[in-house]
Design an enzyme around this catalytic site. Structure first.
Site: not given
Length: 612
Positions: A2, A102, A488, A607
């Site tokens: 987030c 969180g 990947k 990410k």
């Protein structure tokens, strides 16, 4: 994960918030939202949308949301499905607005109590509990917003970074953090909050990083920070060079492809200034590194995901030089009662420096008697860098694609530097070190040579487009390279892939091999080559189709319609794991293109994993 953006200014902050959300898209998310306190009617105005930030932007064109103070959020679902009612910001009585990164672990207990007090819940999230708690404290005790937030966080168990605004208290934002990163952006007559400095690059280059337990009161003209004990504290001012141009694709179709092709340059940058006249400079790790490295008797590496694979490669390098090494997944380490051998160096690896499990592992390590702590990281301002005794920055630059590429290869370079410096303490001769350093200096050109295979790999990818499974093989330090190649492929093409040590084929995986199971293997010229070739003959005998990336000096003795071989040129063995990573990245990329997936933002992934 987030993302949070907030602003308080004299001007309309909606464009600032929206651009900040766009800059946080690389973190991964499923919905976005914004709320402002409009000075024209002194009311909170909120707009939320499921999907990309662009969907929110289109809604904002229809619904005028503006004001001099506001907060915004991109959400990656944890509690509650991805839908508009679960998207942030969350409101309480149209008075308090909250955005949150969180996980609040005791939210169910708090939700029950708030329900009994008459609060109605419109979402399935843990975050809505925070909004209602702040509102409850404000109404029950007549407390101002700052006091209400401080009283609220005292009741929370878990990790959070919070941005809060209140209709009745329009002259400030409140920010708080524990376990999730949050930064203040410093302007002139305006101030900002964000979970990432990159979100604020267009409006400021001056930042203050909140520390664990901090609560900050942010006004147009300034800010005050209070520590977990409620004492006013000062935190250092930092400057970041992450300007807006870093986000462009520079003509590439995707960020991932751009970042793959940036690897020769960022590897050269990672080596720059760390080698002098063929010798590594210990001070690259800090002025205290030399005396400390003399005492190191072992290394314990902790990381997650791709960074964990980098650590596994480093174990082979370190042990080859006589340095005991263990490597562990951070989420396992932090909950395991381990034994710390004397004079062991604790090494954490992370692209973002905010990975929740790795950061928690570092904090746990400080209580377990390690000699010292070192982090290998890509972000100078990150929590891992600030909380580790030593740090080596990988200089990969901003990595936008969720599937890590250049961050991985620069981590390997940094770990190679570490292994050679520690090897020096174990008797690595000056001439041997110089030879290995020469190999490192050849690395950027070797990566360029590997990238020249792009067109050939694009054609090779067609063999994978209709497959559902793939097997990656390797031995020695190439086994973790195979693990990274499998990761990947599964991350961005959604093809199930797994890696095995080639010598383990007979212990199970060989049962899966047939004409529908492509088998990928890297073949550098090393001491295990002949054994790997024997393993590959076993695959051929079962009708498996082989895709081999080989050193030009390797004679595979394998040919035929079911074997595809691409040569990377002559690659020194000491840098082979770094070079042979590149074709596996390109293979995953081109397969994903054929599959039509979202290469830069694959489904369900983020990410930076900043929550457990």
């Amino acid at each position: 994960m987030c993302g949070i953006v907030g602003a308080i200014a004299e001007r309309n902050v909606t464009p600032i918030l929206l651009e900040g959300l766009r800059r946080l898209e690389y973190r991964g998310y499923d919905s976005a939202g914004i709320v402002t306190l409009d000075s024209r009617d002194d009311q909170l105005h909120r707009v939320r949308a499921v999907g990309k930030v662009q969907a929110l932007a289109e809604r904002l064109q229809q619904e005028a949301v503006r004001g001099p103070v506001g907060i915004a959020h991109t959400r990656w679902a944890t509690h509650g499905e991805p839908c508009e009612r679960n998207a942030h910001p969350h409101l309480s009585n149209n008075s308090v607005a909250v955005v949150h990164n969180g996980i609040i672990e005791n939210y169910q207990e708090l939700k029950t109590k708030l329900g009994a007090a008459g609060y109605r819940f419109e979402s399935d999230t843990d975050t809505e509990v925070v909004a209602h708690l702040i509102d409850q404290h404000s109404r029950k005790n007549g407390a101002d917003l700052l006091s209400s937030v401080r009283a609220t966080v005292a009741q929370l168990t878990g990790a959070y970074s919070l941005g809060v605004l209140c209709r009745e208290d329009p002259e400030r934002l409140i920010a708080a953090r524990a376990g999730s990163p949050l930064v203040l952006g410093i302007g002139i007559g305006e101030h900002f909050i964000a979970s990432d400095v990159f979100a604020l690059a267009p409006v400021t280059q001056s930042f203050v990083f909140l520390e664990e337990g901090d609560v900050a009161e942010v006004r147009r003209e300034g800010f005050r920070i209070y520590d977990r004990d409620g004492q006013a504290v000062e935190r250092p001012l930092s400057y970041s060079g992450q300007m807006g141009s870093a986000a462009g694709k520079s003509g590439y179709r995707h960020f991932m492809l751009k970042e793959i092709f940036e690897q020769p340059g960022v590897v050269a940058e990672t080596l720059e200034g760390r080698i002098h006249q063929g010798r590594l400079l210990e001070d690259s790790f800090g002025p205290e590194a030399g005396p400390l490295f003399e005492r190191v008797q072992g290394v314990h590496i902790v990381a997650c995901g791709t960074s964990y694979h980098a650590g596994l490669v480093a174990r082979y390098w370190l042990e080859h030089l006589g340095i005991p090494c263990t490597v562990e997944v951070a989420s396992e380490y932090r909950y395991r009662q381990g034994v710390t051998p004397p004079d062991t160096l604790f090494v954490s690896i992370s692209q973002s420096g905010e990975t929740a499990d790795t950061l928690a592992a570092l904090r746990a390590a400080k209580e377990r008697g390690y000699l010292s702590t070192l982090t290998i990281c890509n972000v100078a301002e990150s929590s891992l860098v600030r909380e580790s005794a030593l740090a080596l920055l990988t200089r990969a630059g901003r990595e936008i694609g969720v599937a890590s590429t250049k961050a991985f290869t620069t981590q390997l370079v940094a770990l190679r530097l570490l292994s050679l410096l520690l090897g020096r303490q174990r008797g690595l001769s000056e001439s041997a070190e110089a030879a290995l350093v020469r190999d490192l200096e050849l690395l950027p050109r070797a990566l360029e040579k590997a990238l020249e295979l792009n067109d050939a790999i694009e054609k090779l990818a067609e063999f994978f487009a209709e497959k559902h499974h793939a097997l990656f093989l390797g031995r020695g330090p190439q086994y973790p390279v195979g693990m990274e190649g499998a990761l990947k492929l599964k991350e961005i093409s959604y093809i199930h892939a797994e890696a095995y040590p080639a010598g383990e084929l007979k212990h199970g995986p060989l049962a899966l091999v047939d004409a529908d199971m492509p088998v990928v293997c890297v073949l550098p010229k090393d001491g295990l080559l002949e054994k790997v070739l024997s393993n590959l003959q076993e695959v051929r005998a079962r009708g498996g189709e082989l895709f081999l990336f080989a050193d030009s000096e390797v004679d595979t003795h394998l040919s035929g319609v079911s074997t595809h071989v691409l040569s990377l040129g002559a690659v020194p063995e000491s840098i082979a794991p770094i070079v042979f990573t590149v074709p596996l990245q390109l293979l995953a990329y081109h397969v994903a293109i054929l599959k039509g997936t979202d290469v830069d933002q694959p489904r369900n992934l983020a990410k930076s994993v900043t929550v457990e």
